[in-house]
Design a protein around this motif. Structure first.
Motif, PDB file in Angstrom:
ATOM      1  N   ARG A  39       0.784  -1.225   0.000  1.00 19.89           N
ATOM      2  CA  ARG A  39       0.000   0.000   0.000  1.00 19.89           C
ATOM      3  C   ARG A  39       0.820   1.282   0.000  1.00 19.89           C
ATOM      4  NH1 ARG A  39      -5.001  -1.785   2.307  1.00 19.89           N
ATOM      5  NH2 ARG A  39      -5.731   0.343   2.093  1.00 19.89           N
ATOM      6  N   ILE A  94      11.048   9.170  -5.175  1.00 22.85           N
ATOM      7  CA  ILE A  94       9.959   8.259  -4.846  1.00 22.85           C
ATOM      8  C   ILE A  94      10.097   6.953  -5.620  1.00 22.85           C
ATOM      9  CG2 ILE A  94       7.462   7.923  -4.892  1.00 22.85           C
ATOM     10  CD1 ILE A  94       7.126  10.889  -4.523  1.00 22.85           C
ATOM     11  N   HIS A  95       9.961   5.838  -4.917  1.00 21.56           N
ATOM     12  CA  HIS A  95      10.024   4.513  -5.524  1.00 21.56           C
ATOM     13  C   HIS A  95       8.781   3.718  -5.150  1.00 21.56           C
ATOM     14  CE1 HIS A  95      14.275   5.083  -6.535  1.00 21.56           C
ATOM     15  NE2 HIS A  95      14.362   5.686  -5.376  1.00 21.56           N
ATOM     16  N   GLN A  96       8.271   2.960  -6.124  1.00 18.98           N
ATOM     17  CA  GLN A  96       7.172   2.041  -5.842  1.00 18.98           C
ATOM     18  C   GLN A  96       7.554   0.684  -6.405  1.00 18.98           C
ATOM     19  OE1 GLN A  96       3.323   5.031  -5.684  1.00 18.98           O
ATOM     20  NE2 GLN A  96       3.507   3.776  -7.490  1.00 18.98           N
ATOM     21  N   ILE A 103       5.409   6.824   2.262  1.00 21.38           N
ATOM     22  CA  ILE A 103       4.229   7.601   1.892  1.00 21.38           C
ATOM     23  C   ILE A 103       3.230   6.688   1.200  1.00 21.38           C
ATOM     24  CG2 ILE A 103       5.448   9.785   1.641  1.00 21.38           C
ATOM     25  CD1 ILE A 103       5.664   9.374  -1.257  1.00 21.38           C
ATOM     26  N   PRO A 104       1.946   7.041   1.226  1.00 27.41           N
ATOM     27  CA  PRO A 104       0.968   6.198   0.542  1.00 27.41           C
ATOM     28  C   PRO A 104       1.272   6.130  -0.948  1.00 27.41           C
ATOM     29  CG  PRO A 104      -0.121   7.760   1.991  1.00 27.41           C
ATOM     30  CD  PRO A 104       1.315   8.155   1.937  1.00 27.41           C
ATOM     31  N   ARG A 105       0.837   5.041  -1.565  1.00 30.61           N
ATOM     32  CA  ARG A 105       1.010   4.862  -3.000  1.00 30.61           C
ATOM     33  C   ARG A 105       0.365   5.997  -3.774  1.00 30.61           C
ATOM     34  NH1 ARG A 105       2.745   0.642  -5.703  1.00 30.61           N
ATOM     35  NH2 ARG A 105       2.878  -1.348  -4.657  1.00 30.61           N
ATOM     36  N   ILE A 106       0.977   6.309  -4.898  1.00 35.19           N
ATOM     37  CA  ILE A 106       0.457   7.380  -5.729  1.00 35.19           C
ATOM     38  C   ILE A 106       0.054   6.801  -7.070  1.00 35.19           C
ATOM     39  CG2 ILE A 106       1.109   9.505  -6.922  1.00 35.19           C
ATOM     40  CD1 ILE A 106       3.363   9.546  -4.629  1.00 35.19           C
ATOM     41  N   GLY A 107      -1.024   7.255  -7.590  1.00 31.32           N
ATOM     42  CA  GLY A 107      -1.416   6.811  -8.922  1.00 31.32           C
ATOM     43  C   GLY A 107      -1.443   7.983  -9.859  1.00 31.32           C
ATOM     44  N   GLY A 108      -2.576   8.216 -10.432  1.00 28.39           N
ATOM     45  CA  GLY A 108      -2.683   9.323 -11.357  1.00 28.39           C
ATOM     46  C   GLY A 108      -3.976   9.186 -12.124  1.00 28.39           C
ATOM     47  N   GLY A 109      -4.193  10.109 -12.997  1.00 35.98           N
ATOM     48  CA  GLY A 109      -5.426  10.082 -13.769  1.00 35.98           C
ATOM     49  C   GLY A 109      -5.189  10.323 -15.239  1.00 35.98           C
ATOM     50  N   GLU A 154      -5.487   6.774  -9.231  1.00 35.56           N
ATOM     51  CA  GLU A 154      -5.549   7.129  -7.824  1.00 35.56           C
ATOM     52  C   GLU A 154      -6.855   6.658  -7.223  1.00 35.56           C
ATOM     53  OE1 GLU A 154      -2.759   8.361  -6.345  1.00 35.56           O
ATOM     54  OE2 GLU A 154      -4.044   7.475  -4.825  1.00 35.56           O
ATOM     55  N   GLN A 187      11.730   4.292 -11.850  1.00 35.48           N
ATOM     56  CA  GLN A 187      11.686   4.925 -10.535  1.00 35.48           C
ATOM     57  C   GLN A 187      12.121   6.376 -10.670  1.00 35.48           C
ATOM     58  OE1 GLN A 187      10.496   3.210  -8.010  1.00 35.48           O
ATOM     59  NE2 GLN A 187      10.358   1.347  -9.234  1.00 35.48           N
ATOM     60  N   GLU A 209      -0.707  16.149 -15.549  1.00 33.81           N
ATOM     61  CA  GLU A 209      -1.705  16.320 -14.478  1.00 33.81           C
ATOM     62  C   GLU A 209      -1.650  17.652 -13.758  1.00 33.81           C
ATOM     63  OE1 GLU A 209      -2.701  12.110 -12.749  1.00 33.81           O
ATOM     64  OE2 GLU A 209      -0.568  12.337 -13.131  1.00 33.81           O
TER      65      GLU A 209
END
Lengths: 82, 162, 760
Positions: free
Chosen positions: A49, A58-60, A76-82, C94, C609, C720
Motif C-alpha cells: 500500500r 519516490i520509488h514504488q 508515503i501512501p502509494r500514488i497513482g494518477g489520472g 488514484e 523509478q 496532471e
C-alpha cells in the motif's frame, strides 16, 4: 544507520511513534523484511500500500533499490494518477 | 423498424443503401456505408463530433434521419482530402498539434471547412463562435483556433477556398 | 542503468525539443483511426445495459425469461453470471478499488447503490431488439432511503450503503458501520504550537461538487469469446493490460486467455482506467459465442461512469505579518460514490506540498454515498484540495496586503526541503515558475472595471511504474518503436522522437505503434503523467541496446575491437586510425543484418523509478458581468516546471487542456440531482463544459531549468499538474473583480449573481 520516517498516521498505527526510526537495511527489500520483523504487519502494509522515498526520490515496487548508510527513507501512501 | 432505399451523393460519389426509417444519418454513415470517421459523442446534437455537411450546410448527423439524406449531397471527413492530398486544414491541424486524442477532430475539420467555405477570412472571434458547437476536452481550443486561421490564410494566399 | 545525468543535461539534441508531425497523425485527421466503437466484426451483436432507476434499493428479484425468449436476443446476463470474488486491491490510477467493488459496479449484486447502476445486460442482433429486451426484464426493488451530500453521508443517522463497512484508519476500530470508509492523517511538527505563535490566523470552508472527466468518446468495446476459451477484446482504455487483468479477475479466467487490442482512445483523463462494459460484454459473448459490441450512450456515461469526488475543504492558516506561514490545518471530506476509493489520500498529500510549512496536519475522510463510483480524474484529489488551500492563501494575501506571488515565493518549497508528506524535494523549480508568472506581461496588463486577476499554484507527484518497449530496425534502415501504452495525447510522437534521437535517425524514418497484450511486455496504465517518463525510458534503453548491437556488427565487419567503434548521427565510425574504412550507416548495417547475427531489435521491460514532481503556477484575468453573473476569462497564462519538453507543442497542449478543464470545473460544471437522487443533467447541454467561444488563447511557459536526472532526456510528467491551479486561480480572480469571495464551486452565473446581490 538510515533514518526512517513517515508523516502519515497509518504507519504510526504500527510503530506507535511519530519519531525517526533507525534502520539497518541496505535495500528496499531488506527494509520491508526488517519492518515486518520489528513491527509485525508493517512490512506487508508497506509492500502493498505504500511508496518509499529514498533521499527524496519516490520509488514504488522497487525491492532492489539501494538504501545508503546515511539515507533518509520516508514512507508515503502509494500514488497513482489520472 | 422498416427500411427504405436512400440515394445520395456522399463525398462526391453516388451511393445507394438501405436505411431505417428511424435511423440517424450518423448511424447510416457508420453502419451502412462503413464511414466510421464521423463519431457519436452524445447523440443529442450537443458536441459536434458527428458534424457533416449536407447540401452545403453544416449539420449534426445525429439529429438528422437517414431518409432525409435522400437526393442530397453529403460531405464527411473521409472526403476532405482529395486524391490523397490533404486539405490545408488537415495539414495545419497536424503541424500545429491541434489534436491530442483525435476523437473530436473529424467534427472540427468538417465544421471548419464549412466556415471557410462561406467566410475565407474569419476573425479569431468568428472562428471561436462558429466552432462553439464542437466540444473538445483535450486541447483547450487554442491550437485548433490557430490552425483554422492559418489554414484560412494559406488558402487565401493560394487563391481561394477549395 | 544508462548515463542519465549526462543525457539530461545534453545539448545538441537533434530531435528531442523539436515539433515534428506525429507519426499517427494522418489517421486522426482523415477519419481512418479506429476507436472502440469503430471496430466491426462478422456476426457482431449489440449489447445494452439495464440500469437502476433508484438511487438506493435492494434487488429482490430479476426476471429475464421474457427477454431471453424474444427473437433476436442471443444472451442475457446478471451478476449471477459473474463468480463470487474477493476484495483484492486493484491498481486504478488514484483511489484504488477492490475487485469485488469493480465486479459489483459492473453488475449489481444484492443492492443498487446509485440511479444508473447496471443490473442486467443483453446482446441482440440489433440495438432496437436489445432495447426491447431490456424493457422485458423485470426487476423488483425495495427502495431504500438514499444520501448524496458528503456531510449528510457522514452523519451518524445517514442511510448506510454497506452494513459491513467500518471506518479504517481509526483506533480503536469502530463497531458500528458507517459511510466513512477511511480516515487518513498526514502530519508534521506541532500545530498547536504553530498556531500559538502565529500573528494572523485565517480560516475558511471551501466546497466543490463532483465533475465528470468529460471525454468526448463514450466507453466502447467489442468482446469475442473463443470456443476454446481464448477470448479477444477490442476497447478504448487507458491500459489494455489492466483491462485484461480486470476482466480475467472479475470472470475468474486466466490472463493468458484474454487478448486485448488497444483501439484508439478518445480521451480518458483517468476515467478510463477501470472497466464497466468489458467484463459484461465478454460474459455475454461467452454465452452465445458471437462478438458483442457495447457502447455507452452519453447519458450512461454521466449516470454510470466515474466522475471525481465533490468535497468539503476546511483550511486554517497561521502566519506571521511578514507572510511566513507557520501552521496549517486542513480537513478534506471527499465523496467516493457508491464504493470506497476517493482520492482523498493523494489530495491530503498534495494539499500543502507547495509550501514549507513547519507545523501542519491534513485529515482526510473517504465517504461513500449514492452516486456513481468515482474514478481518477487528472491529478486525482489535488484540484479539490488546492481549491481550498490556494483560495485560503489568497485570502491571507489580502489580509496581509501582500502580492499573492510574493506570499507564495516566501513560503515556496525549494530543492533540498522536505515536503509536508515526508519526502525531500530534489530537482524542482517552483520558485522559478512563480517568478516566471510574475515577470509575464499578463501580470502587468491593465485591468478595467469589473475585471480582476487571480493567481494560484499546484502540484502533482508524477509516477514511474512498469513499462515495456521494443525497437525494431527494418532492413532498409528505418525503425519501429512498439509500446503498450494507449496514446491519449500524442505520446507516439514523443516515443518516436526519443528513439530517433538515440539512434541518430531523422524522425521521418521512425514509426511508433501500440501493440496488443500478446505482442509486447506489460505496461501499467497510461496516466499519472508517466508515459513520456517511464515508457520513454524503456524506449531509450531499447534504442541504446540497438546501438550497442549496431556497434558490435560494425566491429565485426571491420574486424576491429568493439570499443573502437563510435555511434554518431546514425552511423558507426571506426576510431582505429590504422583502418581506413568508411562509416557504416544504419541502413548499411541493417541491409546485411542476416550475416552479422540476425534481425536487429531489442525489447526492454522496466519499473521506472524517480519520476519528478511538477509544479504549476497560473494567472487568470476575468471580467464579471454584474447584470448576469457571467464570468468571462479574458487572459490566462500557465507556467509549469516540466523538466524537459520532448515535444513542446504536445506539452503546451497538456497545459492548455488541463487549464480548460479546470476553468469548466470552476465556472459551470456540476451534477444536478432531484429529491429522489436521480441525475437531472446527464448530457452536454446541461452539463456545461467550456467551448471555444468561452476561452481566450491560453499562454504557456515551459520551465526547463530543473531537468529530471532519472530520465534519459530530463522529462518529468506534465499532464496532471495543469488542472490543479485553475479552480482557485478563477475564484481568486472573481474575488478581485467583484470583492466577493466565492468559496463554493461552480461559480455559475446564478450563484455569483445571488452572491453579488447579497453583498449589494
Amino acid at each position: 544507520m538510515a533514518r526512517l520516517l513517515s508523516a502519515v498516521d497509518e504507519v504510526r498505527a504500527f510503530t506507535g511513534t511519530a519519531d525517526v526510526i533507525d534502520v539497518q537495511a541496505r535495500t528496499v527489500g531488506g527494509l520491508i523484511a526488517e519492518l515486518e520483523r520489528r513491527f509485525p504487519g508493517l512490512g506487508a502494509h508497506v509492500q502493498q500500500r505504500m511508496a518509499i522515498a529514498i533521499d527524496g526520490e519516490i520509488h514504488q515496487d522497487a525491492l532492489a533499490e539501494p538504501i545508503g548508510p546515511d539515507s533518509e527513507v520516508v514512507l508515503i501512501p502509494r500514488i497513482g494518477g489520472g | 423498424m422498416s427500411r427504405v432505399r436512400i440515394e445520395a451523393v456522399v463525398n462526391g460519389e453516388p451511393v445507394e443503401f438501405l436505411g431505417g426509417t428511424r435511423q440517424s444519418l450518423l448511424d447510416a454513415l457508420r453502419d451502412e456505408l462503413q464511414l466510421t470517421g464521423t463519431k457519436e459523442g452524445c447523440g443529442t446534437g450537443d458536441c459536434g463530433a458527428c458534424s457533416v455537411i449536407v447540401d452545403g450546410r453544416l449539420v449534426c448527423s445525429c439529429l438528422m434521419l437517414a431518409p432525409e439524406a435522400d437526393g442530397r449531397t453529403v460531405e464527411t471527413i473521409e472526403g476532405l482530402a482529395k486524391n490523397g492530398v490533404m486539405h490545408p486544414l488537415q495539414q495545419q491541424f497536424l503541424e500545429q498539434a491541434a489534436l491530442q486524442c483525435g476523437f473530436c477532430t473529424p467534427g472540427f475539420l468538417v465544421a471548419a471547412k464549412a466556415l471557410l467555405d462561406r467566410n475565407p477570412d474569419p476573425t479569431e472571434s468568428e472562428v471561436r463562435y462558429w466552432l462553439a458547437g464542437n466540444l473538445c476536452r483535450c486541447t483547450g481550443y487554442d491550437k485548433i483556433v490557430r490552425a483554422v486561421m492559418d489554414a484560412a490564410a494559406q488558402m487565401r494566399a493560394a487563391g481561394g477556398a477549395r | 542503468m544508462n548515463d542519465a545525468t549526462h543525457a539530461a543535461n545534453a545539448t545538441g539534441l537533434k530531435v528531442v525539443g523539436q515539433r515534428p508531425i506525429r507519426p499517427d497523425g494522418a489517421d486522426k485527421v482523415t477519419g481512418r483511426a479506429v476507436f472502440g466503437a469503430d471496430v466491426h466484426l462478422p456476426g457482431m451483436l449489440i449489447g445494452r445495459v439495464k440500469r437502476s432507476p433508484h438511487a438506493h434499493a435492494r434487488i429482490l428479484r430479476i426476471d429475464t425469461s421474457a427477454a431471453r425468449a424474444l427473437p433476436g436476443v442471443k444472451a442475457v446476463v446478471t451478476s449471477d453470471d459473474f463468480p463470487r470474488v474477493g476484495s483484492e486491491a486493484l491498481e486504478q490510477g488514484e483511489g484504488s478499488a477492490t475487485l469485488v467493488d469493480v465486479a459489483d459496479n459492473c453488475l449489481a449484486r444484492g443492492k443498487v447503490l446509485y440511479a444508473g447502476h447496471a443490473v442486467a445486460a443483453v446482446a441482440a442482433v440489433s440495438s432496437e431488439i436489445a432495447e426491447r429486451a431490456l424493457d422485458l426484464i423485470t426487476v423488483e426493488y425495495e427502495v431504500l432511503p438514499h444520501v448524496i451530500d458528503v456531510e449528510a453521508a457522514m452523519a451518524p443517522d445517514a442511510p448506510l450503503l454497506n452494513e459491513r463497512l467500518f471506518t479504517a484508519g481509526v483506533t480503536p476500530r469502530p463497531t458500528t458501520p458507517s459511510n466513512i470508509a477511511q480516515k487518513t492523517v498526514v502530519a508534521r511538527g506541532d500545530v498547536a504550537k504553530g498556531f500559538a505563535a502565529a500573528e494572523v490566523v485565517h480560516e475558511g470552508r471551501y466546497v466543490t461538487v463532483p465533475v465528470h472527466q468529460g471525454y468526448i468518446e463514450p466507453h466502447a468495446c467489442v468482446a469475442w469469446a473463443g470456443a476454446d476459451g481464448q477470448h479477444q477484446i477490442w476497447c478504448s482504455s487507458q491500459g489494455h493490460f489492466a483491462v485484461r487483468a480486470m476482466c480475467a479477475k472479475v470472470l475468474g479466467l486466466e490472463l493468458r486467455d484474454i487478448r486485448v487490442y488497444p483501439a484508439e482512445i478518445g480521451g480518458g483523463f483517468g476515467g478510463k482506467t477501470t472497466v464497466y462494459l468489458e467484463p459484461v460484454a465478454l460474459a455475454l459473448s461467452r454465452q452465445c459465442g458471437r462478438p458483442v459490441r457495447m457502447v455507452m450512450s452519453r447519458e450512461e456515461v454521466f449516470l454510470a461512469s466515474g466522475p471525481t469526488s465533490g468535497g468539503v475543504v476546511e483550511v486554517r492558516l497561521g502566519a506571521m505579518k511578514d507572510g511566513t506561514i507557520v501552521a496549517a490545518e486542513v480537513t478534506l471530506k471527499f465523496q467516493a460514490g457508491a464504493f470506497p476509493g476517493s482520492p482523498v489520500g493523494a489530495g491530503s498529500m498534495a494539499a500543502l506540498a507547495c509550501y514549507a510549512i513547519e507545523h501542519a496536519v491534513v485529515t482526510g475522510y473517504d465517504v461513500v454515498c449514492n452516486r456513481p463510483k468515482v474514478a481518477a480524474y487528472r491529478a486525482p484529489g489535488a484540484p479539490i484540495a488546492a481549491f481550498g488551500v490556494e483560495s485560503a492563501i489568497d485570502e491571507l494575501a489580502v489580509i496581509l496586503g501582500m502580492d499573492p506571488i510574493d506570499l507564495r515565493i516566501r513560503n515556496a518549497v525549494k530543492p533540498g526541503m522536505k515536503a509536508v508528506y515526508g519526502a525531500s524535494f530534489r530537482e524542482i523549480a517552483f520558485v522559478e515558475t512563480l517568478q516566471a508568472i510574475q515577470a509575464h506581461p499578463q501580470y502587468r496588463a491593465p485591468l478595467g472595471p469589473n475585471q480582476g486577476r487571480g493567481v494560484a499554484a499546484g502540484f502533482w507527484f508524477n509516477i514511474g511504474g512498469e513499462s515495456s518497449a521494443a525497437v525494431h530496425v527494418d532492413e532498409d534502415g528505418g525503425a519501429t518503436v512498439i509500446t503498450s501504452n494507449p496514446d491519449i495525447g500524442g505520446s507516439r510522437a514523443s516515443m518516436a522522437m526519443m528513439a530517433a534521437e538515440t539512434l541518430g535517425l531523422p524522425i521521418e524514418r521512425v514509426r511508433a505503434t501500440i501493440a496488443d497484450t500478446t505482442a509486447i511486455g506489460f505496461s501499467a496504465l497510461t496516466g499519472g503523467s508517466r508515459v513520456t517518463f517511464a515508457t520513454g525510458m524503456a524506449v531509450v534503453q531499447a534504442a541504446q541496446r540497438v546501438v550497442q548491437d549496431l556497434k558490435r556488427r560494425a566491429a565485426l565487419t571491420w574486424e576491429c575491437e568493439a570499443d573502437q567503434v563510435e555511434w554518431r548521427d546514425g552511423a558507426a565510425y571506426c576510431t582505429d586510425a590504422s583502418k581506413e574504412v568508411a562509416p557504416l550507416s544504419l541502413r548499411d548495417l541493417a541491409s546485411r543484418s542476416a550475416r552479422t547475427g540476425g534481425p536487429i531489435s531489442a525489447e526492454v521491460s522496466l519499473n521506472a523509478q524517480g519520476a519528478g514532481p511538477g509544479f504549476g503556477v497560473h494567472v487568470c484575468d476575468v471580467e464579471v458581468d454584474p447584470e448576469t453573473g457571467r464570468t468571462t476569462v479574458l487572459r490566462y497564462t500557465a507556467a509549469q516546471d516540466v523538466g524537459r519538453a520532448i515535444h513542446p507543442a504536445y506539452v503546451e497542449g497538456q497545459l492548455q487542456g488541463g487549464v480548460a478543464q479546470g476553468i469548466g470545473w470552476a465556472l459551470n460544471e456540476e451534477y444536478v440531482y432531484d429529491a429522489k437522487g436521480v441525475l437531472q443533467n446527464p448530457g452536454f447541454l446541461d452539463y456545461r463544459m467550456p467551448v471555444a467561444s468561452d476561452l481566450p488563447m491560453i499562454d504557456t511557459i515551459l520551465i526547463e531549468s530543473a531537468p529530471n536526472p532519472r530520465h534519459p532526456y530530463g522529462a518529468k510528467g506534465v499532464g496532471e499538474v495543469p488542472i490543479v491551479p485553475p479552480l482557485a486561480a478563477v475564484a481568486n480572480a472573481v474575488q478581485r473583480a467583484t470583492g466577493v469571495r466565492m468559496r463554493a464551486l461552480p461559480i455559475s452565473p446564478p450563484r455569483l449573481l445571488a452572491a453579488l446581490d447579497g453583498e449589494g
